[in-house]
Design a protein around this motif. Sequence first.
Motif, PDB file in Angstrom:
ATOM      1  N   GLY A  95       0.875  -1.116  -0.104  1.00 50.11           N
ATOM      2  CA  GLY A  95      -0.224  -0.181  -0.121  1.00 50.11           C
ATOM      3  C   GLY A  95       0.991   1.200  -0.009  1.00 50.11           C
ATOM      4  N   ARG A  96       0.363   2.222  -0.565  1.00 49.36           N
ATOM      5  CA  ARG A  96       1.206   3.630  -0.628  1.00 49.36           C
ATOM      6  C   ARG A  96       1.768   4.143   0.429  1.00 49.36           C
ATOM      7  N   LYS A  97       1.053   3.882   1.890  1.00 47.65           N
ATOM      8  CA  LYS A  97       1.529   4.623   3.033  1.00 47.65           C
ATOM      9  C   LYS A  97       2.434   3.622   3.941  1.00 47.65           C
ATOM     10  N   ALA A  98       2.147   2.360   3.791  1.00 40.09           N
ATOM     11  CA  ALA A  98       2.709   1.502   4.701  1.00 40.09           C
ATOM     12  C   ALA A  98       4.434   1.336   4.316  1.00 40.09           C
ATOM     13  N   MET A  99       5.167   1.311   5.619  1.00 34.39           N
ATOM     14  CA  MET A  99       6.683   1.330   5.457  1.00 34.39           C
ATOM     15  C   MET A  99       7.183   2.290   4.585  1.00 34.39           C
ATOM     16  N   GLN A 100       6.729   3.492   4.644  1.00 37.57           N
ATOM     17  CA  GLN A 100       7.166   4.453   3.636  1.00 37.57           C
ATOM     18  C   GLN A 100       8.630   5.043   4.101  1.00 37.57           C
ATOM     19  N   ASP A 101       8.990   4.757   5.502  1.00 36.50           N
ATOM     20  CA  ASP A 101      10.375   5.095   5.818  1.00 36.50           C
ATOM     21  C   ASP A 101      11.338   4.252   5.157  1.00 36.50           C
ATOM     22  N   SER A 102      11.102   2.674   5.328  1.00 38.57           N
ATOM     23  CA  SER A 102      12.127   1.822   4.859  1.00 38.57           C
ATOM     24  C   SER A 102      12.095   1.928   3.232  1.00 38.57           C
ATOM     25  N   ILE A 103      10.954   2.031   2.589  1.00 40.31           N
ATOM     26  CA  ILE A 103      11.092   2.221   1.052  1.00 40.31           C
ATOM     27  C   ILE A 103      11.711   3.480   0.683  1.00 40.31           C
ATOM     28  N   HIS A 104      11.776   4.577   1.279  1.00 32.48           N
ATOM     29  CA  HIS A 104      12.510   5.874   1.072  1.00 32.48           C
ATOM     30  C   HIS A 104      13.863   5.601   1.335  1.00 32.48           C
ATOM     31  N   PHE A 105      14.218   4.955   2.581  1.00 32.50           N
ATOM     32  CA  PHE A 105      15.535   4.797   2.806  1.00 32.50           C
ATOM     33  C   PHE A 105      16.380   3.729   1.533  1.00 32.50           C
ATOM     34  N   LEU A 106      15.754   2.727   1.400  1.00 33.36           N
ATOM     35  CA  LEU A 106      16.205   1.636   0.607  1.00 33.36           C
ATOM     36  C   LEU A 106      16.171   2.473  -1.033  1.00 33.36           C
ATOM     37  N   ALA A 107      15.326   3.227  -1.361  1.00 31.68           N
ATOM     38  CA  ALA A 107      15.428   3.875  -2.684  1.00 31.68           C
ATOM     39  C   ALA A 107      16.702   4.720  -2.875  1.00 31.68           C
ATOM     40  N   GLU A 108      17.259   5.255  -1.683  1.00 29.19           N
ATOM     41  CA  GLU A 108      18.479   5.988  -1.756  1.00 29.19           C
ATOM     42  C   GLU A 108      19.806   5.384  -1.528  1.00 29.19           C
ATOM     43  N   HIS A 109      19.482   4.205  -0.737  1.00 27.84           N
ATOM     44  CA  HIS A 109      20.913   3.306  -0.262  1.00 27.84           C
ATOM     45  C   HIS A 109      21.260   2.194  -0.744  1.00 27.84           C
ATOM     46  N   GLN A 110      19.909   1.186  -1.275  1.00 24.82           N
ATOM     47  CA  GLN A 110      19.927  -0.133  -1.466  1.00 24.82           C
ATOM     48  C   GLN A 110      20.997  -0.240  -2.676  1.00 24.82           C
ATOM     49  N   GLY A 111      21.954  -1.287  -2.730  1.00 22.21           N
ATOM     50  CA  GLY A 111      23.097  -1.429  -3.820  1.00 22.21           C
ATOM     51  C   GLY A 111      23.991  -0.448  -4.051  1.00 22.21           C
ATOM     52  N   LYS A 112      24.227   0.335  -3.134  1.00 18.33           N
ATOM     53  CA  LYS A 112      25.449   1.374  -3.043  1.00 18.33           C
ATOM     54  C   LYS A 112      26.481   0.838  -2.353  1.00 18.33           C
ATOM     55  N   GLY A 113      26.534  -0.362  -1.987  1.00 20.21           N
ATOM     56  CA  GLY A 113      27.906  -0.917  -1.217  1.00 20.21           C
ATOM     57  C   GLY A 113      27.837  -0.691   0.173  1.00 20.21           C
ATOM     58  N   GLN A 114      28.862  -1.072   0.907  1.00 19.74           N
ATOM     59  CA  GLN A 114      28.845  -1.362   2.366  1.00 19.74           C
ATOM     60  C   GLN A 114      29.374  -0.158   3.174  1.00 19.74           C
ATOM     61  N   GLY A 115      29.589   0.981   2.383  1.00 22.87           N
ATOM     62  CA  GLY A 115      29.882   1.971   3.084  1.00 22.87           C
ATOM     63  C   GLY A 115      28.935   2.414   4.200  1.00 22.87           C
ATOM     64  N   GLU A 116      29.292   2.919   5.272  1.00 26.18           N
ATOM     65  CA  GLU A 116      28.390   3.366   6.330  1.00 26.18           C
ATOM     66  C   GLU A 116      27.645   4.682   6.153  1.00 26.18           C
ATOM     67  N   THR A 117      26.413   4.792   6.496  1.00 26.70           N
ATOM     68  CA  THR A 117      25.594   6.020   6.172  1.00 26.70           C
ATOM     69  C   THR A 117      25.626   6.892   7.296  1.00 26.70           C
ATOM     70  N   TRP A 118      26.331   6.427   8.574  1.00 24.41           N
ATOM     71  CA  TRP A 118      26.250   7.353   9.861  1.00 24.41           C
ATOM     72  C   TRP A 118      27.567   7.248  10.339  1.00 24.41           C
ATOM     73  N   ALA A 119      28.070   7.994  11.277  1.00 21.31           N
ATOM     74  CA  ALA A 119      29.337   8.159  11.977  1.00 21.31           C
ATOM     75  C   ALA A 119      29.302   7.204  12.893  1.00 21.31           C
ATOM     76  N   LYS A 120      30.955   6.840  12.917  1.00 20.02           N
ATOM     77  CA  LYS A 120      30.873   5.627  13.875  1.00 20.02           C
ATOM     78  C   LYS A 120      31.150   6.344  15.389  1.00 20.02           C
TER      79      LYS A 120
END
Length: 211
Positions: free
Chosen positions: A186-211
């Motif tokens: 559905g359009r509104k379900a799990m949008q946070d995960s969908i948006h995050f994956l749209a930006e980051h999925q498949g970009k390798g294993q570099g971290e997206t937040w500071a150590k």
Amino acid sequence: MRRFRLPADYSKWRGKTIACGERAIVQKLRLPGHPANGLVARVTSLEPCKHQESVEVMFHQLKLARRLFPANFIKAVGVAPARGVLHGPVLLSREVRLDGLSRQVRHIFYEADARIASKQKVFSNPAYVKHAERVDRIAKLIAKRMEEAGVIVNTNPANVWFTEKGKPVFFDILRIDLRKASARLGRKAMQDSIHFLAEHQGKGQGETWAK
């Protein structure tokens, strides 16, 4: 997504090792009084032999996949940053109770070393053969239905285990087809995960937040 802080000294985790593979070490944590006590930690290898996504991508992939197929994926509860020089980023999840055959085969598989002769011995073990047969018979049929919903999983017998109730659990998500997954949820379900994956999925294993 909850972010945990684990002790910087790896030895203080007092974890029970569940598996030790090319890409990560998996441990059940024993940290009395700590919010991560009893959780399972997938600790990323610092120099993995094979490509893998960041722990944040893994978290959101599991969150989406579990929403679509609740019986077939672990429940990811958070992540932790790399600390010191002994380990990389960590994915934390609830423990899954596996049946006896899965526990036996998992022990046999991860006990073997990387030599061809050692792995061939594993593949010819009667317990492994029995496990591989039920992966073919049961898990791969479910994996086909998952792919139709946009969840593409690894069906190698070393990445699929069965619960005490006989349900296959897939531990390696290769990719999420966000268009298909969004259509199912559905359009509104799990949008946070969908948006995050749209930006980051498949970009390798570099971290997206500071150590």
